[in-house]
Design a protein around this motif. Sequence first.
Motif, PDB file in Angstrom:
ATOM      1  N   HIS A  37       0.824  -1.205   0.000  1.00 38.15           N
ATOM      2  CA  HIS A  37       0.000   0.000   0.000  1.00 38.15           C
ATOM      3  C   HIS A  37       0.854   1.249   0.000  1.00 38.15           C
ATOM      4  CE1 HIS A  37      -3.340  -2.609   1.188  1.00 38.15           C
ATOM      5  NE2 HIS A  37      -2.500  -3.155   2.029  1.00 38.15           N
ATOM      6  N   CYS A  41      -3.292   5.135   1.727  1.00 39.64           N
ATOM      7  CA  CYS A  41      -4.285   4.060   1.813  1.00 39.64           C
ATOM      8  C   CYS A  41      -4.779   3.857   3.234  1.00 39.64           C
ATOM      9  CB  CYS A  41      -3.679   2.764   1.298  1.00 39.64           C
ATOM     10  SG  CYS A  41      -4.868   1.405   1.244  1.00 39.64           S
ATOM     11  N   TYR A  43      -5.463   1.110   4.410  1.00 34.45           N
ATOM     12  CA  TYR A  43      -4.906  -0.143   4.917  1.00 34.45           C
ATOM     13  C   TYR A  43      -3.415  -0.025   5.235  1.00 34.45           C
ATOM     14  CZ  TYR A  43      -9.240  -2.070   3.123  1.00 34.45           C
ATOM     15  OH  TYR A  43     -10.547  -2.312   2.870  1.00 34.45           O
ATOM     16  N   CYS A  67      -1.955  -2.889  -4.080  1.00 33.51           N
ATOM     17  CA  CYS A  67      -3.294  -2.863  -3.496  1.00 33.51           C
ATOM     18  C   CYS A  67      -4.305  -2.356  -4.524  1.00 33.51           C
ATOM     19  CB  CYS A  67      -3.274  -1.954  -2.278  1.00 33.51           C
ATOM     20  SG  CYS A  67      -4.891  -1.481  -1.673  1.00 33.51           S
ATOM     21  N   VAL A  69      -7.037  -0.899  -3.804  1.00 36.77           N
ATOM     22  CA  VAL A  69      -7.729   0.277  -3.281  1.00 36.77           C
ATOM     23  C   VAL A  69      -6.911   1.544  -3.515  1.00 36.77           C
ATOM     24  CG1 VAL A  69      -8.655   1.367  -1.197  1.00 36.77           C
ATOM     25  CG2 VAL A  69      -8.945  -1.086  -1.564  1.00 36.77           C
ATOM     26  N   CYS A  70      -5.667   1.529  -3.098  1.00 33.52           N
ATOM     27  CA  CYS A  70      -4.849   2.742  -3.247  1.00 33.52           C
ATOM     28  C   CYS A  70      -4.040   2.721  -4.542  1.00 33.52           C
ATOM     29  CB  CYS A  70      -3.933   2.904  -2.039  1.00 33.52           C
ATOM     30  SG  CYS A  70      -2.801   1.525  -1.787  1.00 33.52           S
TER      31      CYS A  70
HETATM   32 ZN   LIG Z   1      -3.938   0.010  -0.211  1.00 33.77          ZN
END
Ligand SMILES: [Zn+2]
Length: 132
Positions: A37, A41, A43, A67, A69-70
């Motif tokens: 990450h 992020c 996380y 990741c 997400v990020c």
């Molecule tokens: Zn992430």
Amino acid sequence: MRRLARSAFVAAILLCLAVAAGAGEELRGNVRSRVFHQSSCRYYGCANCTARFATVKEAVGKGYRACGVCRPGDSVAGSAAVTASRFVGNTKSRKFHHSSCRYAGCANCTADFETRKQAVAAGYAPGGCCRP
Ligand SMILES: [Zn+2]
Ligand SMILES: [Zn+2]
């Protein structure tokens, strides 16, 4: 109590400034899920995120994946296209997860999918944990 909340707020702002200034370029890898990450992020500070990398290349070279997400690497100009799989499939349970899911690093999660559609087409069902 109020004072404590305020200093935490100030610390958060200082952290944001440091990140904006490029001081927080460090990447962190989840040693369990093998997902890394960037500092923005949510996380980033996870319990298993103890591996540190200076660059996306270094993280990928050590077997980590970006990741979903990020998306570390997307913002890195000129870096070789990091083919980050957004979803991973458990070849045993035939369930697929977000690459950020806590189950994404499981022993049977060896199938990689870039899109949700791809995973479904391959006969995988979304995991109830992360609801990909
Ligand atoms: Zn992430
Ligand atoms: Zn999941």
